[in-house]
Design a protein around this motif. Structure first.
Motif, short mmCIF file in Angstrom:
data_model
loop_
_atom_site.label_atom_id
_atom_site.label_comp_id
_atom_site.label_asym_id
_atom_site.label_seq_id
_atom_site.Cartn_x
_atom_site.Cartn_y
_atom_site.Cartn_z
N SER A 1 0.82 -1.20 0.03
CA SER A 1 -0.05 -0.02 0.00
C SER A 1 0.84 1.29 0.06
CB SER A 1 -0.94 0.15 1.19
OG SER A 1 -1.87 -1.03 1.17
N THR A 2 0.47 2.41 -0.90
CA THR A 2 1.30 3.75 -0.68
C THR A 2 0.89 4.08 0.74
OG1 THR A 2 -0.66 4.82 -1.52
CG2 THR A 2 0.50 4.04 -3.06
N GLY A 3 2.22 4.71 0.85
CA GLY A 3 2.01 5.28 2.29
C GLY A 3 2.90 4.57 3.49
N LEU A 4 3.02 3.06 3.04
CA LEU A 4 3.63 2.54 3.99
C LEU A 4 5.20 2.44 3.53
CD1 LEU A 4 1.69 -0.88 4.11
CD2 LEU A 4 1.82 0.67 5.84
N THR A 5 6.28 2.03 4.12
CA THR A 5 7.46 1.73 3.94
C THR A 5 7.93 0.54 3.20
OG1 THR A 5 8.44 1.17 5.93
CG2 THR A 5 8.25 3.35 5.67
N VAL A 6 8.88 0.47 2.33
CA VAL A 6 9.27 -0.77 1.91
C VAL A 6 9.59 -1.91 2.83
CG1 VAL A 6 10.91 -2.14 0.36
CG2 VAL A 6 10.14 0.15 -0.22
N MET A 7 9.97 -1.48 4.22
CA MET A 7 10.18 -2.28 5.13
C MET A 7 9.18 -2.87 5.93
SD MET A 7 10.08 -2.68 8.90
CE MET A 7 9.64 -0.89 9.38
N GLU A 8 7.86 -2.07 5.81
CA GLU A 8 6.54 -2.29 6.42
C GLU A 8 6.09 -3.37 5.53
OE1 GLU A 8 5.11 1.38 8.95
OE2 GLU A 8 5.24 1.67 6.62
N GLY A 9 6.08 -3.15 4.02
CA GLY A 9 5.92 -4.03 3.12
C GLY A 9 6.39 -5.48 3.42
N ALA A 10 7.57 -5.42 3.58
CA ALA A 10 8.28 -6.87 3.81
C ALA A 10 7.82 -7.56 5.31
CB ALA A 10 9.86 -6.69 3.76
N ARG A 11 7.65 -6.55 6.12
CA ARG A 11 7.15 -7.15 7.39
C ARG A 11 5.75 -7.89 7.44
NH1 ARG A 11 5.86 -2.65 11.12
NH2 ARG A 11 3.89 -2.47 9.82
N ASP A 12 4.71 -7.01 6.81
CA ASP A 12 3.52 -7.45 6.67
C ASP A 12 3.24 -8.86 5.71
OD1 ASP A 12 3.26 -5.17 8.15
OD2 ASP A 12 2.09 -3.94 6.84
N ASN A 13 4.34 -8.84 4.78
CA ASN A 13 4.06 -9.94 3.96
C ASN A 13 4.95 -11.28 4.23
OD1 ASN A 13 2.18 -9.20 1.71
ND2 ASN A 13 3.27 -7.55 2.07
N ASN A 14 5.66 -11.10 5.51
CA ASN A 14 6.62 -12.19 6.22
C ASN A 14 7.80 -12.47 5.01
OD1 ASN A 14 4.89 -12.55 8.36
ND2 ASN A 14 3.51 -13.61 7.08
N ILE A 15 8.17 -11.52 4.67
CA ILE A 15 9.37 -11.38 3.74
C ILE A 15 10.65 -11.91 4.59
CG2 ILE A 15 10.69 -10.45 1.95
CD1 ILE A 15 7.93 -11.05 1.16
N PRO A 16 11.38 -13.03 4.30
CA PRO A 16 12.48 -13.30 5.11
C PRO A 16 13.52 -12.43 4.66
CG PRO A 16 12.17 -15.26 3.66
CD PRO A 16 10.87 -14.18 3.29
N GLY A 17 14.83 -12.13 5.63
CA GLY A 17 15.77 -11.23 5.18
C GLY A 17 15.81 -9.96 5.52
N ILE A 18 14.54 -9.40 6.12
CA ILE A 18 14.60 -7.95 6.56
C ILE A 18 14.00 -8.24 7.87
CG2 ILE A 18 13.40 -5.81 6.41
CD1 ILE A 18 13.37 -6.08 3.44
N ASP A 19 14.96 -7.98 8.87
CA ASP A 19 14.54 -7.96 10.42
C ASP A 19 14.01 -7.04 11.03
OD1 ASP A 19 15.72 -10.39 10.12
OD2 ASP A 19 17.75 -9.82 10.97
N ALA A 20 14.20 -5.56 10.66
CA ALA A 20 13.71 -4.40 11.19
C ALA A 20 13.46 -4.46 12.77
CB ALA A 20 12.33 -4.33 10.62
#
Length: 107
Positions: A19-38
């Motif tokens: 979603s626009t307005g989120l960060t690329v990090m939040e997109g990874a977190r919200d979609n359970n993308i491995p490799g971005i710990d945040a």
């Protein structure tokens, strides 16, 4: 919604709508993308959301702010041109098609 491709260090790709307005990090977190710990939750207080931006996208992104530059000093094998912290990349329609690759590890 813009589609972002997250590429794991081993080559596995995850194409997700963020979603626009989120960060690329939040997109990874919200979609359970491995490799971005945040670890800091997006406060630009660590380097655990470090990625390498695909060369085609380097010039299309906003410049790094000084705080991001400082935090990238702590990232694993930062690239002076391609390294970014995903918590500092706000998703807009202009980022549709963005490709980022995770480093071997986050520190």
């Amino acid at each position: 919604m813009p589609k972002i491709t997250y590429v794991e260090h081993g080559g596995s790709e995850h194409v997700v709508e963020v979603s626009t307005g989120l960060t690329v990090m939040e997109g990874a977190r919200d979609n359970n993308i491995p490799g971005i710990d945040a670890d800091c939750g997006g406060a630009c207080a660590c380097s655990t959301c470090h990625v390498y931006v695909h060369r085609d996208w380097v010039e299309k992104l906003p410049a790094r702010e000084p705080m991001e530059e400082d935090m990238l000093d702590f990232a694993y094998e930062p690239d002076p041109v391609r390294s970014r912290l995903t918590c500092q990349l706000k998703v807009t329609d202009a980022l549709d098609g963005l490709v980022v690759q995770m480093p071997e590890k986050q520190i």
